[in-house]
Design an enzyme around this catalytic site. Structure first.
Site, PDB file in Angstrom:
ATOM      1  N   GLU A 193     124.704  -6.435 -40.388  1.00  0.00           N
ATOM      2  CA  GLU A 193     125.709  -5.961 -39.430  1.00  0.00           C
ATOM      3  C   GLU A 193     126.842  -5.223 -40.153  1.00  0.00           C
ATOM      4  OE1 GLU A 193     126.502  -9.931 -37.787  1.00  0.00           O
ATOM      5  OE2 GLU A 193     128.506  -9.830 -38.664  1.00  0.00           O
ATOM      6  N   ARG A 243     123.936 -16.622 -38.123  1.00  0.00           N
ATOM      7  CA  ARG A 243     123.899 -15.453 -39.001  1.00  0.00           C
ATOM      8  C   ARG A 243     122.646 -14.646 -38.665  1.00  0.00           C
ATOM      9  NH1 ARG A 243     128.523 -16.086 -39.756  1.00  0.00           N
ATOM     10  NH2 ARG A 243     129.613 -16.408 -41.723  1.00  0.00           N
ATOM     11  N   HIS A 272     129.721  -9.828 -33.301  1.00  0.00           N
ATOM     12  CA  HIS A 272     130.183 -10.967 -34.117  1.00  0.00           C
ATOM     13  C   HIS A 272     131.581 -11.446 -33.668  1.00  0.00           C
ATOM     14  CE1 HIS A 272     129.641 -13.014 -38.289  1.00  0.00           C
ATOM     15  NE2 HIS A 272     130.293 -13.804 -37.465  1.00  0.00           N
TER      16      HIS A 272
HETATM   17  C1  DGY Z   1     132.302 -17.725 -39.756  1.00  0.00           C
HETATM   18  O1  DGY Z   1     133.418 -18.238 -39.879  1.00  0.00           O
HETATM   19  O2  DGY Z   1     131.400 -17.929 -40.559  1.00  0.00           O
HETATM   20  C2  DGY Z   1     132.094 -16.872 -38.586  1.00  0.00           C
HETATM   21  O3  DGY Z   1     130.869 -16.249 -38.588  1.00  0.00           O
HETATM   22  C3  DGY Z   1     133.192 -15.864 -38.422  1.00  0.00           C
HETATM   23  O4  DGY Z   1     133.257 -15.669 -37.043  1.00  0.00           O
END
Ligand code: DGY
Length: 321
Positions: free
Chosen positions: A269, A240, A287
């Protein structure tokens, strides 16, 4: 025939997932896939039994408090759930689930893509070929960092961290890791455990961030921690964006303290710190960690498996609340 549960789906789903969900639920879809404001989400949640949300939906205490009493379950289409305030849900007796396991491999693949892309200057090379600035092969043209045989530090050795380690071993990398608890030897596979992340950082020619987001890890990679890394190291983040203090990372990329970074996730983002766009030594992706057809179908089916379990009165498969 008993009435089908009413489900609000906040974003467009892959087609196969939409087909399955439409067979078992009375669904309200988001055909144009826009990001809903909190007000819109609350309006559309009226009369619904459950919500299927994504990481862009901020299920914060204020929103949870205003959710209609009809909503009994929230399934997120993600493994990460820092966007969901679990204590607020628990206080209202609303159940919640996430989608672990099924995106482990896709996310680890992207971590390696970023690691190699950052180390071997893939963005600059791509651009030179496309823009026609590549003049000739040269012994000193666009030299990158050798990954094979180097040390990779992994911050957060859960499922995805372990999958990154497995892939990095194919490059003969020595794995160092920090995790809240040490892994059993069969999972550790010879990786070197550090009791603190600070102990690990001086050993990181490469650092892969694989810990969950949220208040505990907010801006974990800050200027002090970057200073502990070897000069010329490379940072990869597929977890993240909030784990990284962007100001500190950008300063280190500009000064040469870090050779490069590969980033798939960003704080706020898609409105990332604009300085990243100006830097040639960051390899940027929007992402895409779990963005394969197979993985997104599997995530959707897992979210539905959890909803099905809830409405059948069975325990959730992946409970987070
Ligand atoms: C998640 O599932 O947390 C991912 O970041 C999505 O790609």
């Amino acid at each position: 025939m008993t009435a089908r549960p009413k489900l609000l789906i906040t974003r467009r789903l892959p087609d196969d997932v939409t087909k399955r969900v439409s067979a078992s639920y009375e669904v309200e879809l988001n055909a144009d896939d826009h990001v809903m404001s909190a007000d819109e989400l609350l309006t559309r949640a009226q009369g619904k039994d459950a919500l299927l949300v994504t990481p862009v939906d901020k299920i914060n205490p204020d929103l949870v408090e205003k959710l209609p009493a009809s909503v009994k379950m929230i399934a997120t289409f993600s493994v990460g759930f820092e966007h969901i305030n679990v204590p607020a849900l628990k206080a209202r007796g609303i159940k919640a689930s996430n989608t672990p396991d099924v995106l482990t491999d896709a996310t680890a693949d992207i971590a390696l893509l970023l690691l190699l892309g950052a180390a071997r200057r893939a963005y600059e090379g791509e651009r030179a070929v496309r823009e026609g600035t590549w003049k000739s092969w040269s012994t000193v043209y666009m030299l990158g960092v050798h990954a094979t045989g180097k040390r990779l530090g992994i911050f957060g050795m859960g499922r995805i961290g372990q999958a990154v380690a497995k892939r990095a071993r194919a490059f003969d990398m020595t794995i160092h890791y920090y995790n809240r608890s040490r892994l059993a030897p069969d999972l550790e596979q010879g990786a070197i455990y550090h009791k603190t992340a600070e102990d690990m950082l001086p050993h990181c020619d490469f650092l892969s961030i694989n810990a969950p987001g949220g208040p505990e890890t907010q801006h974990w990679l800050n200027a002090d921690r970057i200073a502990k890394m070897p000069t010329g190291a490379i940072v990869v983040n597929t977890a993240r964006g909030g784990l990284v203090d962007d100001t500190a990372l950008i300063a280190a990329l500009k000064s040469g303290k870090l050779f490069a970074a590969g980033l798939d996730v960003f704080e706020n983002e898609p409105n990332l710190n604009p300085a990243y766009r100006e830097l040639s030594n960051v390899f940027l992706l929007p992402h895409l960690g779990s963005a394969t057809i197979d993985t997104r179908n599997a995530m959707g089916f897992k979210a539905l498996d959890n909803l099905d379990a809830f409405f059948a009165g069975r325990p959730l498969i992946d409970p987070i609340a």
